[in-house]
Design a protein around this motif. Structure first.
Motif, PDB file in Angstrom:
ATOM      1  N   ASN A  33       0.851  -1.190   0.000  1.00 48.36           N
ATOM      2  CA  ASN A  33       0.000   0.000   0.000  1.00 48.36           C
ATOM      3  C   ASN A  33       0.890   1.245   0.000  1.00 48.36           C
ATOM      4  OD1 ASN A  33      -1.893   1.754   2.472  1.00 48.36           O
ATOM      5  ND2 ASN A  33      -2.410   1.648   0.324  1.00 48.36           N
ATOM      6  N   GLY A  34       0.520   2.220  -0.854  1.00 48.15           N
ATOM      7  CA  GLY A  34       1.251   3.479  -0.888  1.00 48.15           C
ATOM      8  C   GLY A  34       1.769   3.845  -2.260  1.00 48.15           C
ATOM      9  N   ASN A  35       1.088   4.808  -2.945  1.00 49.54           N
ATOM     10  CA  ASN A  35       1.535   5.331  -4.246  1.00 49.54           C
ATOM     11  C   ASN A  35       1.623   4.271  -5.344  1.00 49.54           C
ATOM     12  OD1 ASN A  35       1.847   7.720  -2.776  1.00 49.54           O
ATOM     13  ND2 ASN A  35       3.718   8.293  -3.880  1.00 49.54           N
ATOM     14  N   ILE A  36       0.709   3.348  -5.369  1.00 51.50           N
ATOM     15  CA  ILE A  36       0.688   2.318  -6.417  1.00 51.50           C
ATOM     16  C   ILE A  36      -0.216   2.810  -7.531  1.00 51.50           C
ATOM     17  CG2 ILE A  36       0.131  -0.090  -6.938  1.00 51.50           C
ATOM     18  CD1 ILE A  36       0.492  -0.545  -3.816  1.00 51.50           C
ATOM     19  N   ARG A  37       0.382   3.054  -8.701  1.00 50.63           N
ATOM     20  CA  ARG A  37      -0.361   3.730  -9.766  1.00 50.63           C
ATOM     21  C   ARG A  37      -0.220   3.094 -11.139  1.00 50.63           C
ATOM     22  NH1 ARG A  37      -1.934   8.688  -8.266  1.00 50.63           N
ATOM     23  NH2 ARG A  37      -2.038   9.422 -10.416  1.00 50.63           N
ATOM     24  N   THR A  38       0.848   2.368 -11.415  1.00 50.48           N
ATOM     25  CA  THR A  38       1.126   1.915 -12.773  1.00 50.48           C
ATOM     26  C   THR A  38       1.352   0.410 -12.831  1.00 50.48           C
ATOM     27  OG1 THR A  38       3.528   2.127 -12.592  1.00 50.48           O
ATOM     28  CG2 THR A  38       2.291   4.126 -13.180  1.00 50.48           C
ATOM     29  N   LEU A  39       1.336  -0.126 -14.056  1.00 48.90           N
ATOM     30  CA  LEU A  39       1.656  -1.542 -14.232  1.00 48.90           C
ATOM     31  C   LEU A  39       3.083  -1.836 -13.811  1.00 48.90           C
ATOM     32  CD1 LEU A  39      -0.026  -2.556 -17.629  1.00 48.90           C
ATOM     33  CD2 LEU A  39      -0.783  -3.060 -15.301  1.00 48.90           C
ATOM     34  N   GLN A  40       3.978  -0.867 -14.001  1.00 52.32           N
ATOM     35  CA  GLN A  40       5.354  -1.056 -13.554  1.00 52.32           C
ATOM     36  C   GLN A  40       5.406  -1.202 -12.024  1.00 52.32           C
ATOM     37  OE1 GLN A  40       4.375   1.254 -15.785  1.00 52.32           O
ATOM     38  NE2 GLN A  40       5.374   0.435 -17.636  1.00 52.32           N
ATOM     39  N   ASP A  41       4.607  -0.399 -11.338  1.00 51.92           N
ATOM     40  CA  ASP A  41       4.514  -0.536  -9.878  1.00 51.92           C
ATOM     41  C   ASP A  41       3.995  -1.926  -9.514  1.00 51.92           C
ATOM     42  OD1 ASP A  41       5.259   2.136  -9.683  1.00 51.92           O
ATOM     43  OD2 ASP A  41       3.197   2.857  -9.415  1.00 51.92           O
ATOM     44  N   LEU A  42       2.942  -2.326 -10.185  1.00 58.23           N
ATOM     45  CA  LEU A  42       2.321  -3.629  -9.908  1.00 58.23           C
ATOM     46  C   LEU A  42       3.322  -4.762 -10.102  1.00 58.23           C
ATOM     47  CD1 LEU A  42      -0.355  -5.214  -9.314  1.00 58.23           C
ATOM     48  CD2 LEU A  42      -0.705  -5.272 -11.792  1.00 58.23           C
ATOM     49  N   GLU A  43       4.041  -4.732 -11.209  1.00 59.67           N
ATOM     50  CA  GLU A  43       4.983  -5.807 -11.503  1.00 59.67           C
ATOM     51  C   GLU A  43       6.168  -5.798 -10.530  1.00 59.67           C
ATOM     52  OE1 GLU A  43       5.000  -8.478 -13.533  1.00 59.67           O
ATOM     53  OE2 GLU A  43       2.876  -7.940 -13.696  1.00 59.67           O
ATOM     54  N   LYS A  44       6.629  -4.627 -10.173  1.00 53.89           N
ATOM     55  CA  LYS A  44       7.734  -4.554  -9.213  1.00 53.89           C
ATOM     56  C   LYS A  44       7.333  -5.173  -7.879  1.00 53.89           C
ATOM     57  CE  LYS A  44      10.893  -1.442  -6.774  1.00 53.89           C
ATOM     58  NZ  LYS A  44      11.437  -0.072  -6.653  1.00 53.89           N
ATOM     59  N   LEU A  45       6.150  -4.843  -7.402  1.00 52.51           N
ATOM     60  CA  LEU A  45       5.691  -5.353  -6.113  1.00 52.51           C
ATOM     61  C   LEU A  45       5.395  -6.845  -6.173  1.00 52.51           C
ATOM     62  CD1 LEU A  45       3.486  -2.278  -5.223  1.00 52.51           C
ATOM     63  CD2 LEU A  45       5.522  -3.029  -3.971  1.00 52.51           C
ATOM     64  N   LYS A  46       4.802  -7.285  -7.281  1.00 50.90           N
ATOM     65  CA  LYS A  46       4.589  -8.731  -7.449  1.00 50.90           C
ATOM     66  C   LYS A  46       5.911  -9.472  -7.413  1.00 50.90           C
ATOM     67  CE  LYS A  46       1.991 -10.996 -10.112  1.00 50.90           C
ATOM     68  NZ  LYS A  46       1.543 -11.581 -11.393  1.00 50.90           N
ATOM     69  N   GLY A  47       6.923  -8.893  -8.059  1.00 53.79           N
ATOM     70  CA  GLY A  47       8.236  -9.524  -8.075  1.00 53.79           C
ATOM     71  C   GLY A  47       8.874  -9.614  -6.706  1.00 53.79           C
ATOM     72  N   MET A  48       8.433  -8.761  -5.777  1.00 57.62           N
ATOM     73  CA  MET A  48       8.945  -8.808  -4.407  1.00 57.62           C
ATOM     74  C   MET A  48       8.205  -9.843  -3.558  1.00 57.62           C
ATOM     75  SD  MET A  48       9.431  -4.683  -3.810  1.00 57.62           S
ATOM     76  CE  MET A  48      10.612  -4.736  -2.464  1.00 57.62           C
ATOM     77  N   GLY A  49       7.136 -10.401  -4.121  1.00 56.92           N
ATOM     78  CA  GLY A  49       6.434 -11.481  -3.435  1.00 56.92           C
ATOM     79  C   GLY A  49       5.193 -11.087  -2.666  1.00 56.92           C
ATOM     80  N   VAL A  50       4.733  -9.821  -2.812  1.00 54.69           N
ATOM     81  CA  VAL A  50       3.494  -9.456  -2.122  1.00 54.69           C
ATOM     82  C   VAL A  50       2.325 -10.190  -2.778  1.00 54.69           C
ATOM     83  CG1 VAL A  50       4.432  -7.203  -1.500  1.00 54.69           C
ATOM     84  CG2 VAL A  50       2.975  -7.412  -3.531  1.00 54.69           C
ATOM     85  N   GLN A  51       1.244 -10.361  -2.024  1.00 55.36           N
ATOM     86  CA  GLN A  51       0.095 -11.119  -2.508  1.00 55.36           C
ATOM     87  C   GLN A  51      -1.079 -10.232  -2.908  1.00 55.36           C
ATOM     88  OE1 GLN A  51      -0.965 -14.555  -0.184  1.00 55.36           O
ATOM     89  NE2 GLN A  51       1.163 -15.082   0.219  1.00 55.36           N
ATOM     90  N   GLY A  52      -0.808  -8.949  -3.035  1.00 57.82           N
ATOM     91  CA  GLY A  52      -1.851  -8.036  -3.467  1.00 57.82           C
ATOM     92  C   GLY A  52      -1.416  -6.600  -3.284  1.00 57.82           C
TER      93      GLY A  52
END
Length: 310
Positions: free
Chosen positions: A199-218
């Protein structure tokens, strides 16, 4: 702790002054997998405050977590007793707010000042489990201030608290939305083995993919969802084969998309509050807040997707 669903969560964050039923339904119609009520004070709920109880009104057709601000087991017990006696429908989930940075809330020892109180949080989580069962999550900041962040109180909580999952706002309690979130903390959070939502400043597909790559589940999205609820459609289509409940306008003209979203929002308002919803003073406050941030074409350009949600 129960096993979490394997579906990547797209959560509409609890937003003060926005997250009543019409807006939550709008975000769900556009692809959010879970919505959250505005934060409700258990102290007020336990005393039967009508305004507070309106905040926890839910539509069972819309997956919803009721978010509670709590720090006292007796008040929580009374609130749950009133909830049961009032024959209210069970929410999809329950959530505890350990992230509110309001000075008034902190003065009471609540919000982000609760992050370090592991035993107290376990007691509150287990009380809801005993009374209602189901999924109980925690939404937290990284501590009350930079000192608590450096001492990793958030990590201690995640390790020791028996919540089903943790929505981690990657700022401490003294930071504002103008301060960049510290996403680097997600690696160590994920390494606890607990399910983590970013949670926090998630706005783009690049953000989404970066966070997914870190292992978060949503991801849990707030301000970007107010600016454009279609962010949920965009993210959901990227993750899976998804068709939103609202027919999409095949147009690259932002104003047509804005008009469609507003029309659906007002349709939802009429569904919940009746055709004369504009005569309801509190409802008008929600509408004014929504229109203040949604529909600004300049803000649309800050998001990296086409206006058809594709």
């Amino acid at each position: 702790m129960r096993s979490a669903t394997t579906q990547f969560k797209l959560i509409c964050a609890p937003l003060e002054g926005y997250s009543e039923r019409s807006f939550r339904k709008l975000c769900y119609q556009y692809g959010a997998t879970l919505t959250m009520t505005e934060m409700s004070h258990v102290d007020s709920l336990s005393r039967g405050n009508k305004s507070s109880w309106r905040r926890v009104e839910i539509d069972t057709a819309v997956p919803t977590a009721i978010q509670l601000l709590a720090g006292n087991e007796n008040q929580l017990q009374k609130t749950l007793d009133l909830y049961r006696r009032g024959d209210h429908p069970l929410p999809t989930e329950w959530n505890f707010n350990l992230g509110c940075p309001s000075p008034e809330v902190i003065k009471k020892g609540l919000g982000c000042s609760m992050v370090k109180r592991i035993a107290k949080n376990n007691s509150l989580v287990n009380l809801i489990r005993k009374e209602f069962g189901g999924v109980v999550s925690v939404k937290l900041r990284l501590g009350l201030n930079a000192f608590e962040k450096r001492n990793k109180v958030y990590l201690n909580l995640i390790k020791e608290c028996d919540a089903d999952y943790f929505i981690v706002h990657a700022r401490d309690g003294q930071q504002t939305s103008k301060d960049p979130p510290d996403w680097e903390i997600y690696d160590e959070c994920v390494n606890t083995g607990k399910p983590i939502i970013a949670n926090g400043n998630i706005r783009t597909l690049q953000d989404l993919e970066k966070l997914k790559g870190m292992g978060v589940q949503g991801v849990c999205i707030g301000r970007a969802a107010v600016q454009n609820p279609l962010i949920f459609t965009h993210f959901r289509k990227h993750l899976e084969n998804f068709t939103p409940q609202i027919p999409q306008i095949d147009s690259q003209q932002p104003q047509l998309i804005i008009d469609q979203v507003k029309k659906q929002y007002f349709n939802n308002m009429a569904y919940y509050y009746g055709s004369e919803f504009r005569d309801n003073e509190k409802v008008v406050e929600y509408i004014n807040n929504f229109e203040r941030h949604f529909g600004d074409l300049k803000k649309y350009t800050d998001l990296d997707f086409d206006f058809d949600g594709g």
